[in-house]
Design a protein around this motif. Structure first.
Motif, PDB file in Angstrom:
ATOM      1  N   SER A  94      42.867  35.108  41.214  1.00 47.58           N
ATOM      2  CA  SER A  94      42.822  36.507  40.813  1.00 47.58           C
ATOM      3  C   SER A  94      41.611  36.683  39.909  1.00 47.58           C
ATOM      4  O   SER A  94      41.531  36.073  38.842  1.00 47.58           O
ATOM      5  CB  SER A  94      44.118  36.860  40.078  1.00 47.58           C
ATOM      6  OG  SER A  94      43.979  38.125  39.489  1.00 47.58           O
ATOM      7  N   GLY A  95      40.666  37.490  40.355  1.00 44.45           N
ATOM      8  CA  GLY A  95      39.440  37.686  39.581  1.00 44.45           C
ATOM      9  C   GLY A  95      39.484  38.987  38.790  1.00 44.45           C
ATOM     10  O   GLY A  95      40.428  39.772  38.898  1.00 44.45           O
ATOM     11  N   CYS A  96      38.425  39.201  38.005  1.00 44.53           N
ATOM     12  CA  CYS A  96      38.369  40.410  37.166  1.00 44.53           C
ATOM     13  C   CYS A  96      38.190  41.656  38.025  1.00 44.53           C
ATOM     14  O   CYS A  96      38.538  42.756  37.622  1.00 44.53           O
ATOM     15  CB  CYS A  96      37.226  40.278  36.157  1.00 44.53           C
ATOM     16  SG  CYS A  96      35.568  40.391  36.889  1.00 44.53           S
ATOM     17  N   GLY A  97      37.623  41.467  39.221  1.00 48.83           N
ATOM     18  CA  GLY A  97      37.459  42.590  40.142  1.00 48.83           C
ATOM     19  C   GLY A  97      36.182  43.383  39.948  1.00 48.83           C
ATOM     20  O   GLY A  97      35.834  44.219  40.784  1.00 48.83           O
ATOM     21  N   CYS A 102      33.156  38.909  42.254  1.00 52.61           N
ATOM     22  CA  CYS A 102      34.372  39.615  42.683  1.00 52.61           C
ATOM     23  C   CYS A 102      34.027  40.747  43.639  1.00 52.61           C
ATOM     24  O   CYS A 102      34.729  40.976  44.622  1.00 52.61           O
ATOM     25  CB  CYS A 102      35.126  40.174  41.478  1.00 52.61           C
ATOM     26  SG  CYS A 102      36.154  38.940  40.645  1.00 52.61           S
ATOM     27  N   LYS A 103      32.947  41.453  43.326  1.00 45.99           N
ATOM     28  CA  LYS A 103      32.570  42.574  44.201  1.00 45.99           C
ATOM     29  C   LYS A 103      32.267  42.097  45.616  1.00 45.99           C
ATOM     30  O   LYS A 103      32.410  42.841  46.567  1.00 45.99           O
ATOM     31  CB  LYS A 103      31.385  43.328  43.610  1.00 45.99           C
ATOM     32  CG  LYS A 103      31.800  44.253  42.473  1.00 45.99           C
ATOM     33  CD  LYS A 103      30.600  44.944  41.878  1.00 45.99           C
ATOM     34  CE  LYS A 103      31.028  45.869  40.757  1.00 45.99           C
ATOM     35  NZ  LYS A 103      29.881  46.199  39.881  1.00 45.99           N
ATOM     36  N   MET A 107      36.268  35.869  44.487  1.00 44.00           N
ATOM     37  CA  MET A 107      36.965  35.762  43.210  1.00 44.00           C
ATOM     38  C   MET A 107      36.986  34.318  42.722  1.00 44.00           C
ATOM     39  O   MET A 107      37.161  34.067  41.533  1.00 44.00           O
ATOM     40  CB  MET A 107      38.376  36.320  43.331  1.00 44.00           C
ATOM     41  CG  MET A 107      38.392  37.839  43.471  1.00 44.00           C
ATOM     42  SD  MET A 107      40.078  38.451  43.544  1.00 44.00           S
ATOM     43  CE  MET A 107      39.814  40.220  43.520  1.00 44.00           C
ATOM     44  N   CYS A 110      34.434  34.113  40.147  1.00 46.11           N
ATOM     45  CA  CYS A 110      34.492  35.200  39.160  1.00 46.11           C
ATOM     46  C   CYS A 110      34.020  34.677  37.803  1.00 46.11           C
ATOM     47  O   CYS A 110      34.394  33.584  37.385  1.00 46.11           O
ATOM     48  CB  CYS A 110      35.928  35.701  39.036  1.00 46.11           C
ATOM     49  SG  CYS A 110      36.198  36.841  37.644  1.00 46.11           S
ATOM     50  N   ARG A 115      39.640  35.798  34.912  1.00 42.72           N
ATOM     51  CA  ARG A 115      39.831  34.971  36.110  1.00 42.72           C
ATOM     52  C   ARG A 115      40.982  33.985  35.904  1.00 42.72           C
ATOM     53  O   ARG A 115      41.015  33.247  34.928  1.00 42.72           O
ATOM     54  CB  ARG A 115      38.567  34.169  36.412  1.00 42.72           C
ATOM     55  CG  ARG A 115      38.673  33.298  37.659  1.00 42.72           C
ATOM     56  CD  ARG A 115      37.551  32.262  37.671  1.00 42.72           C
ATOM     57  NE  ARG A 115      37.497  31.514  38.908  1.00 42.72           N
ATOM     58  CZ  ARG A 115      38.302  30.494  39.221  1.00 42.72           C
ATOM     59  NH1 ARG A 115      39.263  30.142  38.408  1.00 42.72           N
ATOM     60  NH2 ARG A 115      38.149  29.856  40.372  1.00 42.72           N
ATOM     61  N   THR A 136      45.009  40.285  45.790  1.00 43.15           N
ATOM     62  CA  THR A 136      44.736  38.901  46.223  1.00 43.15           C
ATOM     63  C   THR A 136      45.491  38.564  47.514  1.00 43.15           C
ATOM     64  O   THR A 136      45.514  37.406  47.927  1.00 43.15           O
ATOM     65  CB  THR A 136      45.131  37.876  45.127  1.00 43.15           C
ATOM     66  OG1 THR A 136      46.529  38.003  44.849  1.00 43.15           O
ATOM     67  CG2 THR A 136      44.345  38.091  43.848  1.00 43.15           C
ATOM     68  N   SER A 297      35.729  33.650  50.533  1.00 41.04           N
ATOM     69  CA  SER A 297      35.938  34.987  49.957  1.00 41.04           C
ATOM     70  C   SER A 297      37.198  35.601  50.555  1.00 41.04           C
ATOM     71  O   SER A 297      37.708  35.154  51.581  1.00 41.04           O
ATOM     72  CB  SER A 297      34.736  35.881  50.240  1.00 41.04           C
ATOM     73  OG  SER A 297      34.708  36.224  51.616  1.00 41.04           O
TER      74      SER A 297
END
Ligand code: ZN
Ligand code: ZN
Length: 349
Positions: A94-97, A102-103, A107, A110, A115, A136, A297
């Protein structure tokens, strides 16, 4: 309050069971009922034997298991896509987004302080339930099993990423050094992408035999002093157009590089350790492109699952041992022994 049993890895080659409350999903989260949660080489290398990692590989005493696959049983407010009953694979970080990686859906790399990888810094799949961020999740296509999905979450995703980054196709012969679960994945996916000859190497006879039995390689070679000569012989002296090291061992990495044809591509995905080689003759003068590739990814995981379903391929054929959660200690012992295929913890109804 409802509780569940989770597996914790204290880092001394043992497994501990801990009673924990069943979590409640908050905004943007879902609760998954776990169906399959396989063991990755990284779990053994960096957590089970000892806690080696720092940063993204630092294990923080959470429920282990970073290859989770299950079914949505509860949806938090604000979820946008998944609903109760959906079968899903968890992209295990799970990344910061909002950071650059993340973009792009990576992630895994990240750079934000938020993260957290499932099974490393937040609870993973070795329990009856898993609290997951909706962003995710990747849908598990019809026709694919939960074990198929778990195996894609890290191992098959890692192999897929490296092979597609090297653009492996029917123009290539493929050398796979290290026939553990990721090596078996690389062989299966390399064939699906069209590679005409697949050569696999390993130091463990059981792993060579498994790769042959599953018909994932055309040639299974012991990774000994004669291996390079045999690879050259099988490719009319040239070497393979593409190669991938899944061993994480210095010898495997060197063999992958030396077994690559001039102008070919080589990827390193096996983690840990080092490698030493004479740069000019092995890499520069051979005009080889060397890739380092870390997991995959979100989008590429989705691509992989879609294609596996379309091709009718089942990663689970590489899974030699399925055990219930109560036998997690045995599951880890088997995976640590390194003589079998994939080991997966499965959850019955
Ligand atoms: Zn992994
Ligand atoms: Zn990020």
């Amino acid at each position: 309050m409802a509780t569940m049993t989770g597996v914790i890895l204290p880092g001394n080659s043992t497994v501990e069971f801990k009673e924990l409350p069943v979590p409640e999903p908050s905004g943007g989260q879902v609760l998954l009922r776990m169906r399959a949660s396989s063991i990755c080489g990284s779990d053994i290398r960096a957590i089970y034997r000892e806690h080696l990692g720092t940063g993204p590989e630092a294990y923080q005493g959470v429920i282990a298991g970073h290859e989770p696959c299950g079914q949505v049983v509860k949806v938090g407010h604000g979820c946008k896509r998944f609903v109760e009953g959906d079968r899903v694979v968890v992209y295990h970080i799970s990344g910061c987004g909002v950071c650059e990686d993340c973009k792009h859906g990576y992630m895994i790399s990240c750079t934000g302080p938020q993260r957290a990888a499932y099974g490393w810094q937040r609870d993973g799949g070795h329990a009856a339930y898993l609290l997951a961020e909706e962003n995710t999740l990747v849908g598990l296509p019809e026709g694919m099993t939960y074990v198929d999905g778990a195996l894609c979450a890290c191992g098959f995703g890692t192999a897929w990423e490296a092979l597609t980054r090297m653009a492996v196709s029917g123009a290539d012969r493929l050398l796979v050094t290290g026939l553990g679960p990721v090596g078996l994945a690389a062989a299966m996916l390399g064939r699906a992408l069209g590679a005409t000859t697949i050569i696999g190497t390993d130091i463990v006879p059981e792993r060579l035999a498994l790769a042959e039995k599953l018909d994932l390689v055309d040639h299974a070679l012991p990774a000994d002093d004669d291996a390079l000569a045999k690879v050259k012989h099988l490719t009319a002296g040239a070497g393979c157009e593409a190669s991938i090291d899944c061993s994480g061992a210095a010898g495997g990495r060197l063999l992958a590089l030396q077994g690559t044809r001039q102008w070919g591509r080589c990827a390193f995905v096996g983690e840990g350790g080092t490698v030493e080689f004479d740069v000019s003759p092995v890499l520069i003068h051979q005009q080889i492109t060397l890739y380092g590739s870390w997991v995959t990814s979100l989008k590429h995981l989705e691509d992989l699952l879609e294609r596996m379903a379309r091709w009718g391929l089942h990663p689970e054929i590489t899974c030699t041992h399925r055990l219930p959660l109560a036998q997690a200690a045995e599951a880890y012992r088997l995976a640590d022994e390194g003589q079998c295929g994939k080991v997966c913890i499965v959850f019955e109804d």
